[in-house]
Structures are given as structure tokens and as C-alpha cells.
Enzyme design. Structure first.
Site, PDB file in Angstrom:
ATOM      1  N   GLU A  44       1.372   3.170   4.175  1.00 16.80           N
ATOM      2  CA  GLU A  44       1.576   1.718   4.278  1.00 16.80           C
ATOM      3  C   GLU A  44       1.122   1.232   5.645  1.00 16.80           C
ATOM      4  O   GLU A  44       1.424   1.868   6.664  1.00 16.80           O
ATOM      5  CB  GLU A  44       3.058   1.409   4.064  1.00 16.80           C
ATOM      6  CG  GLU A  44       3.313   0.127   3.332  1.00 16.80           C
ATOM      7  CD  GLU A  44       2.819   0.159   1.890  1.00 16.80           C
ATOM      8  OE1 GLU A  44       1.673  -0.288   1.655  1.00 16.80           O
ATOM      9  OE2 GLU A  44       3.553   0.629   1.011  1.00 16.80           O
ATOM     10  N   HIS A  45       0.406   0.128   5.639  1.00 21.67           N
ATOM     11  CA  HIS A  45      -0.154  -0.463   6.865  1.00 21.67           C
ATOM     12  C   HIS A  45      -1.098   0.521   7.561  1.00 21.67           C
ATOM     13  O   HIS A  45      -1.218   0.522   8.790  1.00 21.67           O
ATOM     14  CB  HIS A  45       0.954  -0.945   7.807  1.00 21.67           C
ATOM     15  CG  HIS A  45       1.670  -2.147   7.271  1.00 21.67           C
ATOM     16  ND1 HIS A  45       1.177  -3.421   7.394  1.00 21.67           N
ATOM     17  CD2 HIS A  45       2.816  -2.262   6.551  1.00 21.67           C
ATOM     18  CE1 HIS A  45       2.008  -4.277   6.808  1.00 21.67           C
ATOM     19  NE2 HIS A  45       3.003  -3.596   6.278  1.00 21.67           N
ATOM     20  N   THR A  46      -1.736   1.356   6.794  1.00 15.92           N
ATOM     21  CA  THR A  46      -2.750   2.258   7.345  1.00 15.92           C
ATOM     22  C   THR A  46      -4.160   1.787   6.999  1.00 15.92           C
ATOM     23  O   THR A  46      -5.114   2.175   7.668  1.00 15.92           O
ATOM     24  CB  THR A  46      -2.577   3.684   6.783  1.00 15.92           C
ATOM     25  OG1 THR A  46      -2.447   3.590   5.359  1.00 15.92           O
ATOM     26  CG2 THR A  46      -1.344   4.359   7.354  1.00 15.92           C
ATOM     27  N   ASP A  47      -4.295   0.942   5.957  1.00 13.81           N
ATOM     28  CA  ASP A  47      -5.667   0.668   5.479  1.00 13.81           C
ATOM     29  C   ASP A  47      -6.493  -0.125   6.489  1.00 13.81           C
ATOM     30  O   ASP A  47      -7.678   0.153   6.664  1.00 13.81           O
ATOM     31  CB  ASP A  47      -5.681   0.038   4.076  1.00 13.81           C
ATOM     32  CG  ASP A  47      -5.012  -1.317   3.965  1.00 13.81           C
ATOM     33  OD1 ASP A  47      -4.332  -1.750   4.928  1.00 13.81           O
ATOM     34  OD2 ASP A  47      -5.172  -1.958   2.903  1.00 13.81           O
ATOM     35  N   GLY A 129       4.340 -12.125  -6.191  1.00 11.93           N
ATOM     36  CA  GLY A 129       5.041 -12.337  -4.915  1.00 11.93           C
ATOM     37  C   GLY A 129       6.075 -11.287  -4.557  1.00 11.93           C
ATOM     38  O   GLY A 129       6.974 -11.557  -3.766  1.00 11.93           O
ATOM     39  N   GLY A 131       5.024  -7.896  -3.843  1.00 11.66           N
ATOM     40  CA  GLY A 131       4.371  -6.781  -3.158  1.00 11.66           C
ATOM     41  C   GLY A 131       3.696  -5.812  -4.106  1.00 11.66           C
ATOM     42  O   GLY A 131       3.446  -4.665  -3.737  1.00 11.66           O
ATOM     43  N   LEU A 132       3.388  -6.261  -5.322  1.00 13.13           N
ATOM     44  CA  LEU A 132       2.689  -5.387  -6.273  1.00 13.13           C
ATOM     45  C   LEU A 132       1.244  -5.851  -6.492  1.00 13.13           C
ATOM     46  O   LEU A 132       0.609  -5.482  -7.477  1.00 13.13           O
ATOM     47  CB  LEU A 132       3.452  -5.316  -7.599  1.00 13.13           C
ATOM     48  CG  LEU A 132       4.878  -4.760  -7.508  1.00 13.13           C
ATOM     49  CD1 LEU A 132       5.546  -4.705  -8.875  1.00 13.13           C
ATOM     50  CD2 LEU A 132       4.891  -3.369  -6.875  1.00 13.13           C
ATOM     51  N   ASP A 179      -5.468  -2.765  -1.759  1.00 11.82           N
ATOM     52  CA  ASP A 179      -5.025  -3.412  -3.000  1.00 11.82           C
ATOM     53  C   ASP A 179      -6.195  -3.622  -3.952  1.00 11.82           C
ATOM     54  O   ASP A 179      -6.091  -3.391  -5.161  1.00 11.82           O
ATOM     55  CB  ASP A 179      -4.374  -4.758  -2.694  1.00 11.82           C
ATOM     56  CG  ASP A 179      -3.187  -4.626  -1.766  1.00 11.82           C
ATOM     57  OD1 ASP A 179      -2.733  -3.486  -1.541  1.00 11.82           O
ATOM     58  OD2 ASP A 179      -2.718  -5.662  -1.260  1.00 11.82           O
ATOM     59  N   TYR A 228       2.181 -10.052   9.028  1.00  6.14           N
ATOM     60  CA  TYR A 228       1.112  -9.103   8.697  1.00  6.14           C
ATOM     61  C   TYR A 228      -0.036  -9.225   9.697  1.00  6.14           C
ATOM     62  O   TYR A 228      -0.517  -8.235  10.253  1.00  6.14           O
ATOM     63  CB  TYR A 228       0.617  -9.384   7.277  1.00  6.14           C
ATOM     64  CG  TYR A 228      -0.391  -8.390   6.770  1.00  6.14           C
ATOM     65  CD1 TYR A 228       0.013  -7.277   6.050  1.00  6.14           C
ATOM     66  CD2 TYR A 228      -1.749  -8.555   7.027  1.00  6.14           C
ATOM     67  CE1 TYR A 228      -0.916  -6.354   5.589  1.00  6.14           C
ATOM     68  CE2 TYR A 228      -2.681  -7.648   6.571  1.00  6.14           C
ATOM     69  CZ  TYR A 228      -2.256  -6.548   5.852  1.00  6.14           C
ATOM     70  OH  TYR A 228      -3.173  -5.639   5.401  1.00  6.14           O
TER      71      TYR A 228
HETATM   72  C1  GLA Z   1      -0.860  -5.675   1.817  1.00 11.03           C
HETATM   73  C2  GLA Z   1      -2.360  -5.669   2.131  1.00 11.03           C
HETATM   74  C3  GLA Z   1      -2.921  -4.250   2.082  1.00 11.03           C
HETATM   75  C4  GLA Z   1      -2.103  -3.293   2.922  1.00 11.03           C
HETATM   76  C5  GLA Z   1      -0.612  -3.436   2.627  1.00 11.03           C
HETATM   77  C6  GLA Z   1       0.239  -2.640   3.568  1.00 11.03           C
HETATM   78  O1  GLA Z   1      -0.628  -5.299   0.497  1.00 11.03           O
HETATM   79  O2  GLA Z   1      -3.047  -6.488   1.213  1.00 11.03           O
HETATM   80  O3  GLA Z   1      -4.275  -4.278   2.494  1.00 11.03           O
HETATM   81  O4  GLA Z   1      -2.366  -3.467   4.281  1.00 11.03           O
HETATM   82  O5  GLA Z   1      -0.189  -4.785   2.695  1.00 11.03           O
HETATM   83  O6  GLA Z   1       0.003  -1.278   3.414  1.00 11.03           O
END
Ligand code: GLA
Length: 379
Positions: A44-47, A129, A131-132, A179, A228
Site C-alpha cells: 500500500e502506498h508503494t506504487d 467510495g 477504497g475498492l 488500481d 494522498y
Molecule cells: C489509491 C491510488 C493507488 C495507490 C493506493 C494506495 O488507491 O489510486 O494508486 O496509491 O491508493 O496504495
């Protein structure tokens, strides 16, 4: 890793789409396609730090049916909202959902695709809304439908890249590519191991002996966009101070400790989270995979600071359930959903008991994956 350029199947369920199109516009659609949402299992939050991610697809999908019409402009019917909005390529529509479609159209136009006047019909079962990635599902389904209608020679990776550009430019989130790659290339039977720098990827089996459960905390994702973008800036600054192109390139974690906070904490999360994905991919059994998920949540809560108390409470209830191997928030955080790895067949029982305990804390959560089976009252 494979770098194939094949196309993922995009026919799929959500069969009411074509019928809905005819009801909305009075004639049949010429083309249609769909795409899933995603649940990120680890990474998570690595992309946006050029790192590694491990999402899978949701069973819920978004379907877009499309047709040329006499025009002028674009007409977009969203079945979930029961509304039709009209816009043209010159001006972004104010409606949030329409902006994703508009962004895709603008990006195609920028590539030189000649767009005729269009009617589009959207139907989605992807929860919105929480997070999916309902937005990525909409973008990818829109682009697949247009690829089919206009015979645009785009592969699935190009579709993901266009969708990401559309989201950054027209929805105001400086998102990474996880995503859109998941919506374009993942399926429900596998996890997609993706190197977000090279886009090399591999579909891997889901952890054997584990079943996925997604619960929504019911907490709206407040500050998701501004928080974010701030995290993204902090990571960029941390990388700059460490003299690397991105945090993925940090070789010595000791260097991170010399950074001032919050940059130190952010970089520590990214470094450790990438390592967790790589360990999972090297072959963690279900128990170890669960531990990695728990560690990921702690890191997102303490170092990355993208959790909220209600989400921590829900994840904590899941983690202490005897049928759960591990649990963590999924997606950007700031509210929204969490994912747990359960003993197979125990998903409904875990969901019920955890949601009752969560309600006793004054919160209202709900099960999202697998979709709860509707039971008639008294059944
Ligand atoms: C959101 C962003 C993704 C990713 C996640 C966190 O979903 O769209 O690119 O950064 O947050 O992992």
C-alpha cells in the site's frame, strides 16, 4: 516475470448493461465491456514510489455500453444514480463520475482518436467510495468499450496507463498505476504481482488455505485526496534527500533513520512494505501472509498515518478473531474498507461476529466481499 501484451477477458457479468442502455436511449448499444474493482492484499502506498503491489480483482464489476449517435456531444447515463448527463469535450462536467469518463475521452482524443458523438450507459456493482477502486473500474470499462466500438489498437497496459492519466488530470488525485493495472489485468482467482516501475507482472495463486473478506468501516474517506497528495509529496522529498530516484531505490534502511520526521516515517513504511510484498511473493504460507498483512496495517497506521480510529478498531477486531490469519486497511486509507484473510468457509461467520462487536463500539460497518447472501426476514 511475464510482460505479455495479451488482452484480459472483458465480456463478463453485469448483464443488465445492454438492456439498461436500450431503456435509457431507445435503441441498442453497439458495443460494451466491463472491468472489476480491486482489493489490494499487500503493497500500500508503494506504487507511486515505483514499488511492488499485490492486488486482486473484486467479484463486483462495472459495465459500460456505448453507441454512436447523431449528437451533438456525449450523453452518459449512470444506472446507479438514475441520471443522464450531457457534456462535450471542451468542458469537464461537474458530476464526479462523469469526470472519469470525460477524462478517458480527452486522453483518447489527445492520442489522435477521432471521437464521434457518443451515448454511454454505466452500470456498476463495485462499491463506490470505500477504497475498492470503483473509479478505475469505470475508467477501464469505458476504455475497453471504446476500444471495441472504434477498433482502437490498445493493449491492456496502454488502457491502464490512459486510465491513470485520466484520473490524475481530471479527478485531481496524483494516483499511482496499481488500481488501473488491477482493473485491466487482475482476476478474482489470482493476485497480480506488479512491479510498478517496469510494469512487469505475474498472476499468482491466492494464499492457499485463505479466503478473502472485505469489510467497509462505514467511515467516509475524508481528506483522502489532499492527504494522498501530501503523502506523495513527502515521499518525493524523502527520495530527494536520500539521493535516489524514488523510495524503491533505497538500499540501506539505516539512511532512512537520518531523515527528519515525518519523512523518516513515510520512507520507513515504503521500504518495509516493499519488503513485505517481496516476502509474500517468494512464498509465504497463509499464516505468514496474515502476519505480513498485520504488519502492513501497523505501518500504515503508525508510520504512514493513513488510518483512522474506526478503521483501526475494525482491523483490530478482525485480527483478534480466531478464524482470521491477518487483516489490514486496503486502498488509500483515511476511512473506507479493510481486507482480512480468513479460514475458508468462515467468511460470513467472521463478518457477522466482527460487525456486531464493531456496532457495539458505536460504528456501522458492512460486508463487501464476498457479497453477503440476502436472507429473507426470519429465514
Ligand atoms: C489509491 C491510488 C493507488 C495507490 C493506493 C494506495 O488507491 O489510486 O494508486 O496509491 O491508493 O496504495
Amino acid at each position: 516475470m511475464s510482460g505479455g501484451r495479451g488482452q484480459a477477458p472483458d465480456g463478463g457479468p453485469v448483464a443488465e448493461g445492454p438492456r439498461g442502455f436500450a431503456a435509457a436511449f431507445g435503441h441498442d448499444a453497439e458495443a460494451g465491456a466491463d472491468a472489476p474493482g480491486r482489493v489490494n492484499l499487500l503493497g500500500e502506498h508503494t506504487d507511486y514510489n515505483d514499488g511492488f503491489v499485490l492486488p486482486t480483482a473484486t467479484p463486483q464489476r462495472t459495465r459500460v455500453d456505448v453507441s454512436r449517435w447523431t449528437g451533438p456531444g456525449i450523453r452518459l447515463h449512470a444506472a446507479e444514480y438514475g441520471t443522464t448527463v450531457a457534456f462535450d469535450l471542451e468542458r469537464a462536467p461537474p458530476e464526479h463520475h462523469a469526470r472519469y469518463v470525460y477524462g478517458c475521452l480527452r486522453e483518447l482524443a489527445a492520442l489522435g482518436v477521432e471521437l464521434p458523438p457518443l451515448e454511454l450507459h454505466v452500470r456498476s456493482s463495485v462499491p463506490i467510495g470505500v477504497g475498492l477502486s470503483s473509479s478505475a473500474a469505470l475508467e477501464v470499462a469505458t476504455l475497453r468499450a471504446l476500444r471495441r466500438l472504434l477498433a482502437i489498437p490498445l493493449d491492456d497496459v496502454e488502457i491502464a496507463r490512459i486510465a491513470q492519466r485520466a484520473e490524475i488530470a481530471y479527478a485531481g488525485v496524483q494516483c499511482g498505476i496499481m488500481d488501473q493495472m488491477a482493473a485491466s489485468l487482475a482476476d478474482t482467482g489470482h493476485m497480480l504481482f506488479l512491479d510498478t516501475r517496469s510494469l512487469d507482472r505475474r498472476l499468482l495463486p491466492l494464499p492457499a488455505g485463505g479466503a478473502m473478506l472485505v469489510l467497509d468501516s462505514g467511515q467516509p474517506r475524508r481528506l483522502a485526496e489532499s492527504g494522498y497528495n501530501t503523502r506523495r509529496d513527502e515521499c518525493r522529498e524523502a527520495a530527494r534527500r536520500l539521493g535516489v530516484a524514488s523510495l524503491r531505490d533505497v538500499a540501506d534502511p539505516a539512511a532512512i533513520e537520518a531523515l527528519p520526521d515525518p519523512l523518516r516515517a513515510r520512507a520507513r513504511h515504503v521500504f518495509a512494505e516493499n519488503a513485505r510484498v517481496l516476502e509474500a511473493v517468494r512464498g509465504a504460507d497463509v499464516a505468514r501472509f496474515g502476519e505480513l498483512m498485520n504488519a502492513s496495517h501497523a505501518s500504515l497506521r503508525d508510520d504512514y498515518q493513513v488510518s483512522v480510529p474506526a478503521l483501526d478498531a475494525l482491523v483490530g477486531l478482525l485480527q483478534s478473531h480466531p478464524d482470521v490469519h491477518g487483516a489490514r486497511l486496503t486502498g488509500a486509507g483515511f476511512g473506507g474498507a479493510c481486507v482480512a484473510l480468513c479460514a475458508p468457509g468462515r467468511e460470513a461467520a467472521v463478518a457477522n461476529s466482527v460487525l456486531v462487536a464493531y456496532a457495539a463500539l458505536g460504528h456501522s460497518g458492512s460486508q463487501r466481499v464476498p457479497e453477503p447472501v440476502a436472507t429473507s426476514p426470519g429465514a
